[in-house]
Design an enzyme around this catalytic site. Structure first.
Site, PDB file in Angstrom:
ATOM      1  N   CYS A 228       0.824  -1.186   0.000  1.00 17.26           N
ATOM      2  CA  CYS A 228       0.000   0.000   0.000  1.00 17.26           C
ATOM      3  C   CYS A 228       0.876   1.261   0.000  1.00 17.26           C
ATOM      4  CB  CYS A 228      -0.976  -0.062   1.170  1.00 17.26           C
ATOM      5  SG  CYS A 228      -2.419   0.999   0.976  1.00 17.26           S
ATOM      6  N   HIS A 229       0.609   2.201   0.907  1.00 15.86           N
ATOM      7  CA  HIS A 229       1.360   3.454   0.961  1.00 15.86           C
ATOM      8  C   HIS A 229       2.799   3.272   1.454  1.00 15.86           C
ATOM      9  CE1 HIS A 229      -2.643   5.150   0.562  1.00 15.86           C
ATOM     10  NE2 HIS A 229      -2.094   6.323   0.328  1.00 15.86           N
ATOM     11  N   GLY A 230       3.158   2.073   1.904  1.00 11.81           N
ATOM     12  CA  GLY A 230       4.538   1.817   2.326  1.00 11.81           C
ATOM     13  C   GLY A 230       5.537   2.110   1.230  1.00 11.81           C
TER      14      GLY A 230
END
Length: 189
Positions: free
Chosen positions: A120-122
């Site tokens: 995801c936003h990682g």
């Protein structure tokens, strides 16, 4: 090398992106060390698109969820002591990507060729650290630019393996994502 895996988090870390990998990696005998800007308790969030909303959401809704404790601050991490790293999602990476200690830690894992996972936003942390040039990965479609604007290739698939890098869209793909990451971890030690 120690079987320790580093996981950076901050306030607004997505709990499904964070807690499932922690527990899954512990099942395989790894010690997951959670790190943050400071060693303290962080506020987790839950992201989902409500299934029956009167007004449809075209992006995830955020609400409070479980808290997660970081036991070490970024500035105190010695990355050479860790076998692998996992970058979870949520909104936390939006501000964590400005932390110079975390960016240096991130570069260490890429330069050393250690196992790396991101979901995801990682993706925003390795992107800000300049580590995605020439790499392939996936993320939620709204974060594809975080791969491509730094010279990487966005692949529109649930899970992508590119050498020592395993990526996935987000928590709904946790099962296959962690399956691939655990396979990578076993292959290197």
């Amino acid at each position: 090398m120690a079987r320790k895996i580093l996981m950076p988090i901050g306030d607004a870390t997505e709990v499904m992106d964070t807690l499932y990998p922690i527990f899954r990696l512990q099942e395989d005998g790894y010690e997951v060390v959670v790190t943050g800007p400071e060693a303290r308790l962080y506020h987790g969030v839950m992201h989902e698109i409500p299934p029956d909303a009167n007004i449809p959401w075209d992006i995830t809704r955020e609400q409070p969820a479980y808290h997660v404790r970081a036991t070490i601050a970024f500035r105190d991490v010695r990355p050479e002591e860790y076998f692998a790293v996992l970058f979870s999602g949520g909104r936390a990476p939006e501000y964590l990507r400005y932390d110079e200690h975390l960016l240096a830690i991130t570069r260490h894992f890429f330069e050393a060729g250690k196992p790396i996972a991101m979901l995801c936003h990682g993706v925003e942390i390795p992107a800000a650290a300049g580590c995605l040039h020439g790499r392939k990965g996936t993320t939620v479609p709204k974060c594809a630019l975080d791969i491509t604007q730094f010279g990487g290739t966005y692949v529109d698939e649930d899970v992508v393996v590119d050498g020592n890098l395993v990526s996935c869209r987000g928590w709904p793909q946790n099962g296959p994502f962690m399956g691939e990451f655990c396979k990578l971890l076993r292959s290197v030690g």
